[in-house]
Design an enzyme around this catalytic site. Sequence first.
Site, PDB file in Angstrom:
ATOM      1  N   GLU A 190      -7.249   2.564  -3.152  1.00 23.62           N
ATOM      2  CA  GLU A 190      -5.829   2.553  -3.410  1.00 23.62           C
ATOM      3  C   GLU A 190      -5.361   1.146  -3.784  1.00 23.62           C
ATOM      4  OE1 GLU A 190      -4.112   4.379  -0.128  1.00 23.62           O
ATOM      5  OE2 GLU A 190      -2.187   4.657  -1.104  1.00 23.62           O
ATOM      6  N   HIS A 231     -11.480  12.996   1.993  1.00 21.85           N
ATOM      7  CA  HIS A 231     -11.526  11.584   2.335  1.00 21.85           C
ATOM      8  C   HIS A 231     -11.400  11.302   3.828  1.00 21.85           C
ATOM      9  CE1 HIS A 231     -11.177   7.344   1.883  1.00 21.85           C
ATOM     10  NE2 HIS A 231      -9.910   7.285   2.205  1.00 21.85           N
ATOM     11  N   ARG A 270      -2.321  10.782   6.688  1.00 23.54           N
ATOM     12  CA  ARG A 270      -2.545   9.386   7.061  1.00 23.54           C
ATOM     13  C   ARG A 270      -2.138   8.461   5.928  1.00 23.54           C
ATOM     14  NH1 ARG A 270      -6.758   5.398   6.222  1.00 23.54           N
ATOM     15  NH2 ARG A 270      -7.852   6.869   4.893  1.00 23.54           N
ATOM     16  N   ARG A 282      -0.944   9.916  -0.533  1.00 26.27           N
ATOM     17  CA  ARG A 282      -2.154  10.445  -1.160  1.00 26.27           C
ATOM     18  C   ARG A 282      -2.085  11.916  -1.522  1.00 26.27           C
ATOM     19  NH1 ARG A 282      -6.371   6.965   2.470  1.00 26.27           N
ATOM     20  NH2 ARG A 282      -5.877   5.093   1.293  1.00 26.27           N
ATOM     21  N   GLN A 285      -7.243  14.871   4.456  1.00 29.26           N
ATOM     22  CA  GLN A 285      -6.712  14.098   3.339  1.00 29.26           C
ATOM     23  C   GLN A 285      -7.707  14.072   2.184  1.00 29.26           C
ATOM     24  OE1 GLN A 285      -6.173   9.591   3.561  1.00 29.26           O
ATOM     25  NE2 GLN A 285      -4.114  10.423   3.633  1.00 29.26           N
ATOM     26  N   LEU A 289     -15.354   6.255  -3.743  1.00 27.77           N
ATOM     27  CA  LEU A 289     -13.925   6.014  -3.746  1.00 27.77           C
ATOM     28  C   LEU A 289     -13.507   4.786  -4.544  1.00 27.77           C
ATOM     29  CD1 LEU A 289     -11.403   6.699  -1.354  1.00 27.77           C
ATOM     30  CD2 LEU A 289     -11.757   4.267  -1.428  1.00 27.77           C
ATOM     31  N   PHE A 318       0.870  -1.175   0.000  1.00 26.42           N
ATOM     32  CA  PHE A 318       0.000   0.000   0.000  1.00 26.42           C
ATOM     33  C   PHE A 318       0.906   1.223   0.000  1.00 26.42           C
ATOM     34  CE2 PHE A 318      -4.480   0.956   1.675  1.00 26.42           C
ATOM     35  CZ  PHE A 318      -5.082   0.249   0.667  1.00 26.42           C
ATOM     36  N   HIS A 347      -8.504  12.109  -1.156  1.00 32.23           N
ATOM     37  CA  HIS A 347      -8.136  10.857  -1.806  1.00 32.23           C
ATOM     38  C   HIS A 347      -7.995  11.098  -3.301  1.00 32.23           C
ATOM     39  CE1 HIS A 347      -8.019   6.718  -3.083  1.00 32.23           C
ATOM     40  NE2 HIS A 347      -7.882   6.357  -1.826  1.00 32.23           N
TER      41      HIS A 347
HETATM   42  C1  LIG Z   1     -14.585   5.175   1.170  1.00 29.83           C
HETATM   43  C2  LIG Z   1     -13.603   5.004   2.281  1.00 29.83           C
HETATM   44  C3  LIG Z   1     -12.632   4.015   2.232  1.00 29.83           C
HETATM   45  C4  LIG Z   1     -11.731   3.841   3.263  1.00 29.83           C
HETATM   46  N1  LIG Z   1     -10.800   2.840   3.180  1.00 29.83           N
HETATM   47  C5  LIG Z   1      -9.953   2.626   4.217  1.00 29.83           C
HETATM   48  C6  LIG Z   1      -9.017   1.542   4.193  1.00 29.83           C
HETATM   49  O1  LIG Z   1      -8.960   0.762   3.255  1.00 29.83           O
HETATM   50  N2  LIG Z   1      -8.191   1.379   5.246  1.00 29.83           N
HETATM   51  C7  LIG Z   1      -8.227   2.195   6.329  1.00 29.83           C
HETATM   52  O2  LIG Z   1      -7.462   1.981   7.260  1.00 29.83           O
HETATM   53  N3  LIG Z   1      -9.117   3.228   6.378  1.00 29.83           N
HETATM   54  C8  LIG Z   1      -9.971   3.458   5.360  1.00 29.83           C
HETATM   55  N4  LIG Z   1     -10.864   4.514   5.415  1.00 29.83           N
HETATM   56  C9  LIG Z   1     -10.967   5.294   6.633  1.00 29.83           C
HETATM   57  C10 LIG Z   1     -11.782   4.570   7.683  1.00 29.83           C
HETATM   58  O3  LIG Z   1     -12.698   3.706   7.061  1.00 29.83           O
HETATM   59  C11 LIG Z   1     -12.567   5.498   8.570  1.00 29.83           C
HETATM   60  O4  LIG Z   1     -11.724   6.461   9.095  1.00 29.83           O
HETATM   61  C12 LIG Z   1     -13.185   4.737   9.712  1.00 29.83           C
HETATM   62  O5  LIG Z   1     -13.949   3.672   9.240  1.00 29.83           O
HETATM   63  C13 LIG Z   1     -14.043   5.598  10.613  1.00 29.83           C
HETATM   64  O6  LIG Z   1     -14.597   4.749  11.594  1.00 29.83           O
HETATM   65  P1  LIG Z   1     -15.300   5.330  12.873  1.00 29.83           P
HETATM   66  O7  LIG Z   1     -15.700   4.170  13.703  1.00 29.83           O
HETATM   67  O8  LIG Z   1     -14.461   6.372  13.490  1.00 29.83           O
HETATM   68  O9  LIG Z   1     -16.609   6.069  12.284  1.00 29.83           O
HETATM   69  P2  LIG Z   1     -17.855   5.551  11.413  1.00 29.83           P
HETATM   70  O10 LIG Z   1     -17.685   4.178  10.928  1.00 29.83           O
HETATM   71  O11 LIG Z   1     -18.161   6.616  10.442  1.00 29.83           O
HETATM   72  O12 LIG Z   1     -19.002   5.483  12.490  1.00 29.83           O
HETATM   73  C14 LIG Z   1     -19.550   6.634  13.061  1.00 29.83           C
HETATM   74  C15 LIG Z   1     -20.674   6.195  13.963  1.00 29.83           C
HETATM   75  O13 LIG Z   1     -21.098   7.299  14.740  1.00 29.83           O
HETATM   76  C16 LIG Z   1     -22.487   7.382  14.742  1.00 29.83           C
HETATM   77  N5  LIG Z   1     -22.829   8.787  14.982  1.00 29.83           N
HETATM   78  C17 LIG Z   1     -22.346   9.884  14.360  1.00 29.83           C
HETATM   79  N6  LIG Z   1     -22.901  11.001  14.877  1.00 29.83           N
HETATM   80  C18 LIG Z   1     -23.759  10.598  15.851  1.00 29.83           C
HETATM   81  C19 LIG Z   1     -24.640  11.281  16.730  1.00 29.83           C
HETATM   82  N7  LIG Z   1     -24.774  12.607  16.722  1.00 29.83           N
HETATM   83  N8  LIG Z   1     -25.378  10.549  17.581  1.00 29.83           N
HETATM   84  C20 LIG Z   1     -25.288   9.181  17.606  1.00 29.83           C
HETATM   85  N9  LIG Z   1     -24.469   8.501  16.775  1.00 29.83           N
HETATM   86  C21 LIG Z   1     -23.716   9.203  15.921  1.00 29.83           C
HETATM   87  C22 LIG Z   1     -22.917   6.811  13.406  1.00 29.83           C
HETATM   88  O14 LIG Z   1     -24.207   6.295  13.503  1.00 29.83           O
HETATM   89  C23 LIG Z   1     -21.898   5.702  13.203  1.00 29.83           C
HETATM   90  O15 LIG Z   1     -22.348   4.520  13.839  1.00 29.83           O
HETATM   91  C24 LIG Z   1     -11.770   4.694   4.376  1.00 29.83           C
HETATM   92  C25 LIG Z   1     -12.734   5.700   4.437  1.00 29.83           C
HETATM   93  C26 LIG Z   1     -13.643   5.876   3.399  1.00 29.83           C
HETATM   94  C27 LIG Z   1     -14.633   6.975   3.474  1.00 29.83           C
END
Ligand SMILES: Cc1cc2nc3c(=O)[nH]c(=O)nc-3n(C[C@H](O)[C@H](O)[C@H](O)COP(=O)(O)OP(=O)(O)OC[C@H]3O[C@@H](n4cnc5c(N)ncnc54)[C@H](O)[C@@H]3O)c2cc1C
Lengths: 612, 290
Positions: free
Chosen positions: A248, A346, A381, A281, A233, A245, A113, A235
């Site tokens: 990568e 991203h 990142r 990126r 970041q 997206l 990666f 993407h």
């Molecule tokens: C398209 C894409 C591809 C990616 N690919 C990769 C990858 O291959 N490898 C990697 O390491 N990272 C990757 N990333 C980054 C990574 O996926 C994210 O940073 C990560 O999944 C975020 O997880 P999280 O648990 O912090 O938030 P999320 O999974 O976004 O969860 C947020 C949670 O908070 C809740 N929430 C939000 N606001 C409130 C509120 N006010 N009240 C109650 N609940 C709330 C939502 O319901 C949800 O359950 C990618 C990101 C994207 C967008």
Amino acid sequence: MYEHDVIVVGAGGAGLRAAIAAHEAGADVAMVTKLHPVRSHTGAAEGGINAALQEGDDWELHAYDTMKGSDYLGDAPAVETLAQNAPEETINLEHWGMPFSREDDGTVSQRPFGGLSYPRTTYAGAETGHHLLHTMYEQVVKRGIQVYDEWYVMDLATTDEDDPNDRECHGVVAYDVQSGNIEGFKANNGVVLATGGPGQAFDHTTNAVSCTGDGHAMAYRAGAPLEDMEFIQFHPTSLPSTGVLISEGVRGEGGILYNSEGERFMFEYGYANNSGELASRDVVARAELTEVGEGRGVDDEYVHLDMRHLGEERIMDRLENILHLAEDFEGVDGLVEPMPVKPGQHYAMGGIEVDENGQTCVDGLYAAGECACVSVHGGNRLGGNALPELIVFGKRAGQHAAGEDLGEPEIRTGYGDDVEDETDTELPVAPGKAGLETSGSVAADGGMATDAEGVLQRKVETAREHVDTLMDKDDGVQHAEIRAKLQQAMTDYVNVFRTEEGVKKALEIIRECREEYQDVYVDDPSRTFNTDLQQTIETRNLIDVAETIALGALVRDEFRGAHWRKEHQERKDEEWLKHTLISWDDGSPSIFYRPVILEGENKTYEPKERSY
Amino acid sequence: MSTQQAEPESQEAPEDPAMKGAESPAAEEQKGGGMVDEHAEKAAELEGETVHIKVFRYDPEVEGKQEPRFDDFHVPFEKGMTVLDSVMYARDEYDSSLTFRHSCRQAVCGSDAFFVNGKQRLGCKTQISDLEQPVRIEPLPHQEVVKDLVVDMDHFYDQMHTVEPYFQDEDTPPVDDLEEQRQSQENREKIKMSSRCIWCGACMSSCNIAAGDNEYLGPAAINKAYKFAMDDREGEEIKEHRLRILEQEHGVWRCQTQFSCTEVCPKDIPLTEHIQELKREAVKKNLKFW
Ligand SMILES: Cc1cc2nc3c(=O)[nH]c(=O)nc-3n(C[C@H](O)[C@H](O)[C@H](O)COP(=O)(O)OP(=O)(O)OC[C@H]3O[C@@H](n4cnc5c(N)ncnc54)[C@H](O)[C@@H]3O)c2cc1C
Ligand code: SF4
Ligand code: FES
């Protein structure tokens, strides 16, 4: 009122891991989430999870790559904690049944990666996040952890001492989206925010509609500073029409970028002579926009990503879902033609300032996942480093909130004697509060309540009044209008390329949005599933978060990681080996800096040029 | 809470409004008349082509919406526009009370399965140019409607939870050994399709059996169980335990192989095949025991 030991807000990868850890530590834990857990945006992650699993690889190499990728703005204790714990956490997922892709001998596959010195990205097809999310939700079901899904958290129940370092968080205020009922959730031990990214502050983003920075905004207004918000970041490979997206992984497998002249520009124009398409990126994103800017873009908007030469079999095996994405969302068949791609918002490297245990300066308030900033990613990142952050730091936050002893953190939080005040930046407009605030800010209505129940009760009442006010108004401005204006300003002026003038312009527009928001009203009169109301509250959060991004982008007059400034084309290590911190200060935000920690367990990371 | 069942009498007749309590198409046109004009006007101001969508509306609390009705919207067409884009546009520009679930916009969160022109489809994954106009957008049939396009998913979730939807194996090595369980590529391939489910509920909504038998596990839950039952990393005993759950009265034997679930699944999961395979496995086990 509901009551639990630990309340986890958000049920994406970070929230689920935190809840499982708190449960395993013996706490009564509940999750409160605006989306059902499996709807969380973690499900969209495609590429993989970095972990030094193989012989020949080593956590120290992973830490080194991460620090280099961060452009020396990651804190060594955080970076090393990530690298040390990622292998165990990844294996743990496998033990929970996560369907990783496999080698001939049945071991889990890893691939190269961008920015990694060893192929250590562990993946499950091109749907790693989907499997990670579902696997952990399965474990939550198995443990019988209570999930309040489709409950929108509006505010934190935090005491209001003058100094945020003295405040305590006793729970959250949330409303049931289906019925509109507003209730208090008391947390006896701690609240963990795991609300994900703030991508909706921009109009072209790979983030979901739900990524509205709610946790950032709530913590900020409760007194926890936001850190390094300027580091966003972009993407390099999102589809032009939707922002969807293209992983990568495509470049990891050998996909090539071409400009409109059919030139492999990453090499031909010297953007990254060694790594080419696999450079980090920000480098690739700027290269693409430079190509477009110099007239070598396709349709003046994007470039081409070609994977046809990989052959159908390999594509079907490793990148099948990319084919579906290109077809369903852009109408392009990746087997027979190149895919159009351009940079899209991203990931947010910055977030709520926390230490290695996930704790903010407000007692009992934790944050983990994309909404938090430990800081692992610093200025940039690496792909595949966010998912391990979710599981490593989600777990630690859950454990600590449940009362486990994880040792003294090395990272400090909140305003203290180790920070430096910002003094010399001129702001075009005053940031922060516009007029009277009803919810979110520390209430001005006096009557300091210090006992947990009293604080929570008062916050519940404030939230109910706030909603009544929004619903009772019959006309004014609608959130969609303000949101669109905000998103446009951020995309126009606080994007991949940033100028002082542009960022100032953005701050002025954000101020206008704030003022217009004074007249916001909710048209839908119904209490049942009122998404108009929810989006109106989210829009307020986006305004606060966007403002911190722009403020950070203005004060940091250097070029580091993903933060590029036209007038300042070099990294200034003498001056800027420090984190930007923005504190709400009850409505008149202040900015200060905390030095980055480059001393690791066994070595000090010496800033080097970040060349690929 | 009072909810309204949006239940088409026949899924094969998309022209039929077929809403319990809804008016005839003619009356409905008349009633929605004001809306048509208003949006038509807005549409006329917009250059280029517009798409005509008819969206199901219902709100138990709001006068005028307690009786289900259809509202017409004309939204400007853009290349690549999906059904989800069209309702988002209608909501943001014309009527902010228009309510539906959505989040990822990329077919991974499973929030936006709707009944579009008589078929269960994922809004964000359906190109609007592929559909005949006016495009009718309704909530998923056979589920209680909460409001507009939002249905109550609780029953769907309950069924998913019934099949013990989590990996069970007592002899995984200690995690600090950093040893993964081995799995062959073939076995991983075998469970690959079943593991793609995004819990959208389209399959359950399309299934006649599920409509008639509220306790039927339904295609998604059975498929979830398939994912574990076919995974070699789980032991034989657990597999048998899983098959016993699936064999019960409201389990796999209810399926009459009508393939409607398979046809609507946005992740192309061969649901009916998976159910059939589990039936065969169950028979094999029974032969062994009896
Ligand atoms: C398209 C894409 C591809 C990616 N690919 C990769 C990858 O291959 N490898 C990697 O390491 N990272 C990757 N990333 C980054 C990574 O996926 C994210 O940073 C990560 O999944 C975020 O997880 P999280 O648990 O912090 O938030 P999320 O999974 O976004 O969860 C947020 C949670 O908070 C809740 N929430 C939000 N606001 C409130 C509120 N006010 N009240 C109650 N609940 C709330 C939502 O319901 C949800 O359950 C990618 C990101 C994207 C967008
Ligand atoms: S099996 Fe297919 S249709 Fe059914 S819930 Fe899963 S993704 Fe949706
Ligand atoms: S919006 Fe997520 S599946 Fe359609």
